[in-house]
Design an enzyme around this catalytic site. Structure first.
Site, PDB file in Angstrom:
ATOM      1  N   THR A  66      43.915  14.666 -25.649  1.00 22.05           N
ATOM      2  CA  THR A  66      42.559  14.645 -24.911  1.00 22.05           C
ATOM      3  C   THR A  66      42.181  16.000 -24.884  1.00 22.05           C
ATOM      4  O   THR A  66      42.955  17.004 -24.565  1.00 22.05           O
ATOM      5  CB  THR A  66      42.679  14.080 -23.517  1.00 22.05           C
ATOM      6  OG1 THR A  66      43.290  12.577 -23.693  1.00 22.05           O
ATOM      7  CG2 THR A  66      41.548  13.963 -22.914  1.00 22.05           C
TER       8      THR A  66
ATOM      9  N   ASP B   3      40.618   6.483 -20.014  1.00 23.37           N
ATOM     10  CA  ASP B   3      39.694   6.986 -19.141  1.00 23.37           C
ATOM     11  C   ASP B   3      38.675   8.076 -19.498  1.00 23.37           C
ATOM     12  O   ASP B   3      37.711   8.225 -18.986  1.00 23.37           O
ATOM     13  CB  ASP B   3      40.532   7.951 -17.978  1.00 23.37           C
ATOM     14  CG  ASP B   3      41.348   8.850 -18.521  1.00 23.37           C
ATOM     15  OD1 ASP B   3      42.276   8.926 -19.331  1.00 23.37           O
ATOM     16  OD2 ASP B   3      40.908  10.132 -18.487  1.00 23.37           O
TER      17      ASP B   3
END
Lengths: 131, 198
Positions: free
Chosen positions: A1, A32
């Site tokens: 990420t 998320d």
């Protein structure tokens, strides 16, 4: 990420996060990063980008909570980041970066390290991995 | 009002055994991205344009888990996701399940600016990408040898492993590095080790 948070000279905040997700994840799994309020959030107070255990970040609505404790508890940015990392993750592991509309920058993590860098207009600049 | 400020990250949960040269590579990429953002801020680019610019750079470099260099699904393919949010009016855009869009964060920006929605996923997001004319590439473009090795490890251990940047050394050395967490901790009634960080 990967992620980036910015406040510009006019005090406008913005956040962006992008990821390939988890290694060996099921096809169709959503983490998320694309969820506004969980992995990414920006408002007139601050901007936040998270990384780590997606399921824990989602359950803790981590990014929005930084803005919420600033708004409702009156915490400053770094205190808000520390509070959320400490109180909202249960046993989850995550990290985040954040800026505030008055030009502060902060980060926090409870994992073994986080790849991060930050800089401010008054010349401060830091790039790090470990605590 | 304070001045401008910027922060970038490349992921949390780093292999404690990551060799020095890999750590240096990561720091150089983070520094390059910071400098890219700083010069944009000095040119008075608005914050929303700066975060998109910097994340595109991070997606294009294969070092971190996004865009090229993304983690692989259990099928050995890449499914990417991204989001972007503009503070002043809390506008936002997000995408998931992308397999051919070279820069997912820019498609998220287009969802925010050019669609009536805030989130598009999988085939709908890919169709929107074609309509908007963003750069598309084959899924193979995103797959790196490092990550094929990581996936092999994960399958051997039958786990969803930490997305550690694996050491440049042979795979046999990184089984210690890949974060297979044997932990009694539970979350949502499942062993916490399956919630490996991204």
């Amino acid at each position: 990420t990967v992620g980036c948070v910015v406040v510009d000279s006019q005090g406008r905040c913005a956040a962006a996060t992008s990821t390939g997700g988890l290694m060996n994840k099921m096809s169709g799994r959503i983490g998320d990063s694309p969820l506004i309020g969980a992995g990414t959030y920006a408002c007139d107070l601050c901007a936040v980008s998270c990384t780590g255990e997606g399921e824990a970040i989602i359950r803790g609505t981590l990014a929005r909570d930084v803005a919420a404790v600033m708004e409702y508890k009156g915490l400053q940015l770094q205190d808000a980041v520390d509070y959320v990392i400490k109180k909202r993750l249960d046993e989850g592991k995550a990290g985040m970066i954040a800026v505030s509309s008055n030009g502060e920058v902060a980060y926090g993590f409870n994992t073994t390290g986080m790849f991060r860098g930050c800089a401010t207009e008054d010349g401060f600049m830091e790039v790090g991995i470990w605590e | 009002m304070g001045g401008w400020a910027i922060a970038v990250h490349g992921g949390a949960g780093v292999d404690p055994n990551l060799p020095q040269e890999r750590q240096e590579q990561a720091k150089q990429l983070l520094t390059r991205c910071l400098n890219l953002g700083i010069s944009a801020l000095r040119s008075s680019l608005p914050a929303i344009d700066v975060v998109e610019l910097v994340v595109r750079e991070l997606e294009t470099d294969p070092l971190f888990n996004s865009g090229r260099g993304s983690a692989l699904t259990e099928k050995g393919t890449v499914e990417m996701e991204a989001s972007i949010m503009d503070g002043p009016r809390r506008r936002c855009g997000a995408v998931s399940g992308l397999t051919t869009v070279k820069n997912p964060v820019s498609l998220a920006r287009l969802v925010m600016d050019k669609s009536p929605h805030s989130y598009l996923a999988f085939s709908g997001a890919e169709e929107f990408a074609r309509q908007q004319g963003v750069e598309l590439v084959e899924n193979e473009y995103f797959i790196t040898e490092d990550n094929v090795g990581m996936l092999k490890l994960a399958k051997e251990a039958n786990k969803i492993v930490f997305d550690y940047r694996i050491p440049a050394l042979g795979l046999e050395t990184c089984s210690a590095g890949a974060g297979m967490v044997e932990s009694a901790l539970q979350m949502n009634g499942l062993p916490i080790s399956i919630y490996a960080p991204e």
